[in-house]
Write a protein that holds these residues in place. Sequence first.
Motif, mmCIF file in Angstrom:
data_model
loop_
_atom_site.group_PDB
_atom_site.id
_atom_site.type_symbol
_atom_site.label_atom_id
_atom_site.label_comp_id
_atom_site.label_asym_id
_atom_site.label_seq_id
_atom_site.Cartn_x
_atom_site.Cartn_y
_atom_site.Cartn_z
ATOM 1 N N THR A 4 67.274 38.840 68.916
ATOM 2 C CA THR A 4 66.716 37.524 69.212
ATOM 3 C C THR A 4 67.797 36.487 68.975
ATOM 4 O OG1 THR A 4 64.525 38.231 68.473
ATOM 5 C CG2 THR A 4 64.909 35.864 68.626
ATOM 6 N N THR A 5 67.912 35.564 69.893
ATOM 7 C CA THR A 5 68.837 34.447 69.729
ATOM 8 C C THR A 5 68.165 33.204 70.299
ATOM 9 O OG1 THR A 5 71.092 33.676 70.148
ATOM 10 C CG2 THR A 5 70.034 34.867 71.919
ATOM 11 N N GLU A 6 68.549 32.071 69.803
ATOM 12 C CA GLU A 6 67.967 30.823 70.287
ATOM 13 C C GLU A 6 69.077 29.911 70.787
ATOM 14 O OE1 GLU A 6 65.532 26.991 68.554
ATOM 15 O OE2 GLU A 6 65.070 28.970 67.765
ATOM 16 N N TRP A 7 68.904 29.463 72.013
ATOM 17 C CA TRP A 7 69.823 28.495 72.605
ATOM 18 C C TRP A 7 69.049 27.195 72.793
ATOM 19 C CZ3 TRP A 7 72.467 31.458 77.234
ATOM 20 C CH2 TRP A 7 73.227 32.520 76.724
ATOM 21 N N THR A 8 69.737 26.074 72.686
ATOM 22 C CA THR A 8 69.075 24.790 72.878
ATOM 23 C C THR A 8 69.707 24.054 74.061
ATOM 24 O OG1 THR A 8 70.546 23.692 71.301
ATOM 25 C CG2 THR A 8 68.472 24.557 70.443
#
Length: 99
Positions: A4-8
Amino acid sequence: MTRTTEWTVRIVVFEEDGTTKARAVLDTGSAKMTGRGAAHCNPEDVDIPEIGDELASGRALKDLAARLLREADRDLAGVGAPPPPARRPTVYGWADASA
């Protein structure tokens, strides 16, 4: 493998010389990429700033998406993956219209 990774994505909208401009910045945590878009109000139309904001932002996101896909294509080529198939234009109308 689970990951899981989060990009904004941050969108900045501003007006300059009668043009609404937007900048969409993707931050992956290790890199940043920017898309740009613009919108102009037709002088004969009612000036509704929200519409210009939507158009410019949508265009900036579309530009960002195209840049991100080109980067992915380059990365795939870098590891020896074949290039994506050529895109065929969508044809509307009768089946034999494109023959």
